[in-house]
Design a protein around this motif. Structure first.
Motif, PDB file in Angstrom:
ATOM      1  N   GLU A 101       0.816  -1.215   0.000  1.00  0.00           N
ATOM      2  CA  GLU A 101       0.000   0.000   0.000  1.00  0.00           C
ATOM      3  C   GLU A 101       0.852   1.269   0.000  1.00  0.00           C
ATOM      4  O   GLU A 101       0.391   2.335  -0.394  1.00  0.00           O
ATOM      5  CB  GLU A 101      -0.926  -0.005   1.217  1.00  0.00           C
ATOM      6  N   ALA A 102       2.121   1.154   0.461  1.00  0.00           N
ATOM      7  CA  ALA A 102       3.018   2.314   0.456  1.00  0.00           C
ATOM      8  C   ALA A 102       3.603   2.575  -0.924  1.00  0.00           C
ATOM      9  O   ALA A 102       4.312   3.563  -1.117  1.00  0.00           O
ATOM     10  CB  ALA A 102       4.156   2.107   1.459  1.00  0.00           C
ATOM     11  N   THR A 103       3.311   1.690  -1.895  1.00  0.00           N
ATOM     12  CA  THR A 103       3.763   1.827  -3.296  1.00  0.00           C
ATOM     13  C   THR A 103       5.257   2.117  -3.392  1.00  0.00           C
ATOM     14  O   THR A 103       5.717   3.025  -4.094  1.00  0.00           O
ATOM     15  CB  THR A 103       2.977   2.946  -4.018  1.00  0.00           C
ATOM     16  N   GLY A 104       6.041   1.347  -2.623  1.00  0.00           N
ATOM     17  CA  GLY A 104       7.483   1.465  -2.736  1.00  0.00           C
ATOM     18  C   GLY A 104       8.103   2.578  -1.915  1.00  0.00           C
ATOM     19  O   GLY A 104       9.324   2.754  -1.935  1.00  0.00           O
ATOM     20  N   ASN A 105       7.308   3.335  -1.184  1.00  0.00           N
ATOM     21  CA  ASN A 105       7.844   4.436  -0.371  1.00  0.00           C
ATOM     22  C   ASN A 105       7.983   3.956   1.073  1.00  0.00           C
ATOM     23  O   ASN A 105       7.197   4.312   1.948  1.00  0.00           O
ATOM     24  CB  ASN A 105       6.920   5.646  -0.451  1.00  0.00           C
ATOM     25  N   ASN A 106       8.991   3.129   1.337  1.00  0.00           N
ATOM     26  CA  ASN A 106       9.178   2.522   2.648  1.00  0.00           C
ATOM     27  C   ASN A 106       9.982   3.437   3.565  1.00  0.00           C
ATOM     28  O   ASN A 106      11.150   3.712   3.309  1.00  0.00           O
ATOM     29  CB  ASN A 106       9.912   1.180   2.511  1.00  0.00           C
ATOM     30  N   ARG A 127      15.046  -5.255   0.007  1.00  0.00           N
ATOM     31  CA  ARG A 127      16.425  -5.181  -0.484  1.00  0.00           C
ATOM     32  C   ARG A 127      16.829  -3.820  -1.044  1.00  0.00           C
ATOM     33  O   ARG A 127      18.001  -3.450  -0.970  1.00  0.00           O
ATOM     34  CB  ARG A 127      16.653  -6.272  -1.545  1.00  0.00           C
ATOM     35  N   PRO A 128      15.890  -3.019  -1.602  1.00  0.00           N
ATOM     36  CA  PRO A 128      16.323  -1.710  -2.115  1.00  0.00           C
ATOM     37  C   PRO A 128      16.680  -0.700  -1.029  1.00  0.00           C
ATOM     38  O   PRO A 128      17.271   0.337  -1.328  1.00  0.00           O
ATOM     39  CB  PRO A 128      15.095  -1.222  -2.913  1.00  0.00           C
ATOM     40  N   TYR A 129      16.328  -0.984   0.231  1.00  0.00           N
ATOM     41  CA  TYR A 129      16.457   0.028   1.272  1.00  0.00           C
ATOM     42  C   TYR A 129      17.710  -0.190   2.119  1.00  0.00           C
ATOM     43  O   TYR A 129      18.323  -1.272   2.101  1.00  0.00           O
ATOM     44  CB  TYR A 129      15.202   0.029   2.144  1.00  0.00           C
ATOM     45  N   THR A 130      18.064   0.843   2.872  1.00  0.00           N
ATOM     46  CA  THR A 130      19.266   0.806   3.705  1.00  0.00           C
ATOM     47  C   THR A 130      19.185  -0.334   4.697  1.00  0.00           C
ATOM     48  O   THR A 130      18.206  -0.473   5.432  1.00  0.00           O
ATOM     49  CB  THR A 130      19.432   2.140   4.465  1.00  0.00           C
ATOM     50  N   ARG A 131      20.223  -1.164   4.713  1.00  0.00           N
ATOM     51  CA  ARG A 131      20.297  -2.266   5.657  1.00  0.00           C
ATOM     52  C   ARG A 131      21.311  -1.925   6.744  1.00  0.00           C
ATOM     53  O   ARG A 131      22.243  -1.142   6.533  1.00  0.00           O
ATOM     54  CB  ARG A 131      20.716  -3.552   4.954  1.00  0.00           C
ATOM     55  N   VAL A 132      21.140  -2.517   7.905  1.00  0.00           N
ATOM     56  CA  VAL A 132      22.047  -2.267   9.032  1.00  0.00           C
ATOM     57  C   VAL A 132      22.648  -3.593   9.480  1.00  0.00           C
ATOM     58  O   VAL A 132      21.922  -4.541   9.781  1.00  0.00           O
ATOM     59  CB  VAL A 132      21.303  -1.602  10.209  1.00  0.00           C
ATOM     60  N   ILE A 133      23.981  -3.641   9.503  1.00  0.00           N
ATOM     61  CA  ILE A 133      24.695  -4.810  10.021  1.00  0.00           C
ATOM     62  C   ILE A 133      24.980  -4.537  11.489  1.00  0.00           C
ATOM     63  O   ILE A 133      25.687  -3.579  11.817  1.00  0.00           O
ATOM     64  CB  ILE A 133      25.993  -5.074   9.248  1.00  0.00           C
ATOM     65  N   LEU A 134      24.435  -5.347  12.375  1.00  0.00           N
ATOM     66  CA  LEU A 134      24.573  -5.149  13.815  1.00  0.00           C
ATOM     67  C   LEU A 134      25.876  -5.783  14.286  1.00  0.00           C
ATOM     68  O   LEU A 134      26.026  -6.999  14.276  1.00  0.00           O
ATOM     69  CB  LEU A 134      23.382  -5.772  14.541  1.00  0.00           C
ATOM     70  N   ARG A 135      26.808  -4.937  14.681  1.00  0.00           N
ATOM     71  CA  ARG A 135      28.130  -5.404  15.104  1.00  0.00           C
ATOM     72  C   ARG A 135      28.325  -5.119  16.588  1.00  0.00           C
ATOM     73  O   ARG A 135      28.527  -3.985  16.982  1.00  0.00           O
ATOM     74  CB  ARG A 135      29.232  -4.738  14.296  1.00  0.00           C
ATOM     75  N   GLY A 136      28.233  -6.144  17.404  1.00  0.00           N
ATOM     76  CA  GLY A 136      28.474  -6.002  18.838  1.00  0.00           C
ATOM     77  C   GLY A 136      27.543  -4.990  19.475  1.00  0.00           C
ATOM     78  O   GLY A 136      26.334  -4.991  19.269  1.00  0.00           O
ATOM     79  N   SER A 137      28.133  -4.106  20.271  1.00  0.00           N
ATOM     80  CA  SER A 137      27.354  -3.103  21.001  1.00  0.00           C
ATOM     81  C   SER A 137      27.316  -1.754  20.291  1.00  0.00           C
ATOM     82  O   SER A 137      26.831  -0.781  20.851  1.00  0.00           O
ATOM     83  CB  SER A 137      27.935  -2.917  22.412  1.00  0.00           C
ATOM     84  N   ASP A 138      27.844  -1.690  19.054  1.00  0.00           N
ATOM     85  CA  ASP A 138      27.844  -0.429  18.310  1.00  0.00           C
ATOM     86  C   ASP A 138      26.480  -0.233  17.660  1.00  0.00           C
ATOM     87  O   ASP A 138      26.141  -0.882  16.670  1.00  0.00           O
ATOM     88  CB  ASP A 138      28.950  -0.454  17.245  1.00  0.00           C
ATOM     89  N   LEU A 139      25.703   0.652  18.233  1.00  0.00           N
ATOM     90  CA  LEU A 139      24.331   0.878  17.760  1.00  0.00           C
ATOM     91  C   LEU A 139      24.183   2.201  17.019  1.00  0.00           C
ATOM     92  O   LEU A 139      23.063   2.598  16.702  1.00  0.00           O
ATOM     93  CB  LEU A 139      23.356   0.840  18.941  1.00  0.00           C
TER      94      LEU A 139
END
Length: 478
Positions: A101-106, A127-139
């Protein structure tokens, strides 16, 4: 108060791949709550109507963290065995519908992975959007993504201009520019004052955990009220189940509260961690501590906060109609009226309303340092205590119209003198300190009388309730 803002609401969508994976997600949720983010996961609840609960949580959340694993992707795509992982499959159906329903505007769903290898299991719509790799306690990267803060700030484009030559003799005594009396610009040095008051605070912020249950929380509030004294009022704020304060828990007041077993002391955070934080959540928590500290400083000077007028002011004491206080002016000490009653024009024996010295404020950070910015204000109440007068807006505007630079300066210097005054109540290392306003000397000056040419006739009029002789006491006592 103005600077307070509600924490961001975040829901974590994941699969119970293993006991270790569930524990890792729980730690992530706990760490984010420590950072001032209102996070919710299923492990915080029991005996819910889980399909309805998941649907309500997805509506509630401003952001949804999707913890991507091979199991999560399999259930997202509906390739799981029959009757296995129904919760994740239900969440994925709701999420896919919302994305459709957001028509690609996530702007809501953030794909997160505990390793680079798990990036292969990000669902196709994310997959088109920014992904976050969670590394330890660095948030930091995750918090920036939650707060919609880009990894870098785009600087302004510097225009390419041809060199500009300053007119010959512009700054000389014979300059025609400086001789223009209409502008009032002169070569006479002038002292400049800012309405920014530097802040000093202790090196550590102490934290404590509060119970989650409402009954136990009321026990904490009762303990605070029971141990309050006239000589000490704690300065703290609560974010979720975490209490933040500049006060040391070694203080006798907090020792009594701890003895009641209503809170559990936790970490002592470096003040700079919040004061120098880059995320909105960190700055928001720090501003809350500053607001609580300012509230206590003003309380020690018999001031009150008006939510309706958004200002601190001096309420009238019992059986008084006028009051003055001693304060430093630019050079000398003097007295300034902080409130007075104004009689009714139709019946001078009756009080129409009360006029109070007041100020509005904001906290600003410049070059890594924090300042209290004060804006002088006139408050008018109907009872002298806090109820705004029905003429508040009009009367306040009329009072400010005739005030020139010297009058406003007098206001600022007065408030700086009051707020930076050390008292026995705040003679403790755990409190915020407010210092006097910043000042400096400019090699050029402006003749204030020259600006009278630009004032309208309406602004020249002085309201009848304004006592000009009293009003300029501080600004003229030099």
């Amino acid at each position: 108060m103005e600077s307070d803002s509600p924490p961001k609401k975040v829901f974590i969508s994941y699969t119970h791949d293993s006991t270790l994976h569930s524990a890792r997600v729980l730690k992530l949720a706990n760490d984010l709550r420590e950072e001032g983010i209102d996070v919710d996961i299923d492990q915080y609840h029991a005996n819910e109507n889980w399909p309805a609960w998941m649907e309500e949580r997805l509506r509630w959340a401003a952001k949804v963290l999707v913890i991507c694993t091979e199991t999560y992707l399999r259930r997202w795509e509906g390739r799981e065995a029959h009757q296995i992982g129904l919760g994740a499959q239900w969440e994925s159906l709701l999420a896919r519908q919302e994305l459709y329903e957001a028509t690609g505007n996530n702007k809501k769903y953030i794909p997160c992975c505990f390793s680079n290898e798990d990036s292969a299991f990000i669902p196709m719509p994310l997959r088109p959007y920014t992904r976050v790799i969670l590394r330890g306690s660095d948030l930091k990267s995750l918090k920036n993504c939650i707060d919609d803060i880009p990894p870098a700030f785009k600087p302004l484009i510097r225009p390419s201009l041809a060199p500009i030559e300053i007119a010959h003799g512009f700054f000389s005594k014979d300059s025609e520019f400086l001789a223009d009396e209409e502008l009032g610009l002169t070569l006479t040095p002038e002292n400049l004052f800012s309405n920014l008051l530097p802040l000093e605070f202790p090196p550590q912020i102490h934290t404590a955990r509060l119970p989650v249950k409402r009954i136990a929380r009321s026990d904490f509030e009762a303990s605070i009220k029971r141990h309050l004294t006239d000589s000490f009022h704690p300065t703290y704020f609560i974010d979720g189940t975490i209490l933040y304060t500049f006060d040391s828990f070694n203080h006798p007041f907090w020792k009594k509260v701890l003895a009641d077993r209503v809170i559990t002391p936790d970490l002592a955070l470096p003040t700079q961690r919040l004061a120098g934080g880059t995320s909105a959540a960190e700055k928001g928590r720090f501003v809350k501590i500053l607001n609580r500290s300012l509230e206590e400083i003003c309380r020690s000077h018999d001031m009150a906060w008006s939510r309706e007028m958004r200002c601190y002011y001096f309420p009238a004491a019992k059986n008084t109609t006028i009051r003055h206080v001693a304060a430093m002016a630019l050079k000398n000490a003097g007295k300034r009226r902080i409130y007075r009653s104004i009689p009714s024009k139709s019946d001078p024996t009756q009080i129409q309303h009360w006029q109070h010295q007041a100020f509005r404020h904001k906290f600003h950070q410049f070059a890594g340092k924090w300042f209290l910015c004060i804006t002088p204000f006139w408050a008018f109440t109907s009872d002298g205590l806090g109820k705004p007068s029905r003429w508040q807006k009009k009367s306040s505007a009329n009072m400010r119209k005739p005030e020139r630079n010297r009058a406003v300066l007098g206001h600022v210097v007065f408030w700086a003198s009051i707020l930076s005054k050390d008292q026995g109540l705040f003679d403790r290392p755990s409190s915020m300190r407010i210092r006097n306003c910043i000042s400096g000397t400019s090699p050029l000056g402006i003749d204030d009388n020259a600006w009278a040419n630009f004032v309208t006739d309406a602004e020249r009029e002085v309201p009848p309730e304004m006592d000009t002789n009293d009003e300029f006491t501080l600004s003229q006592s030099q």
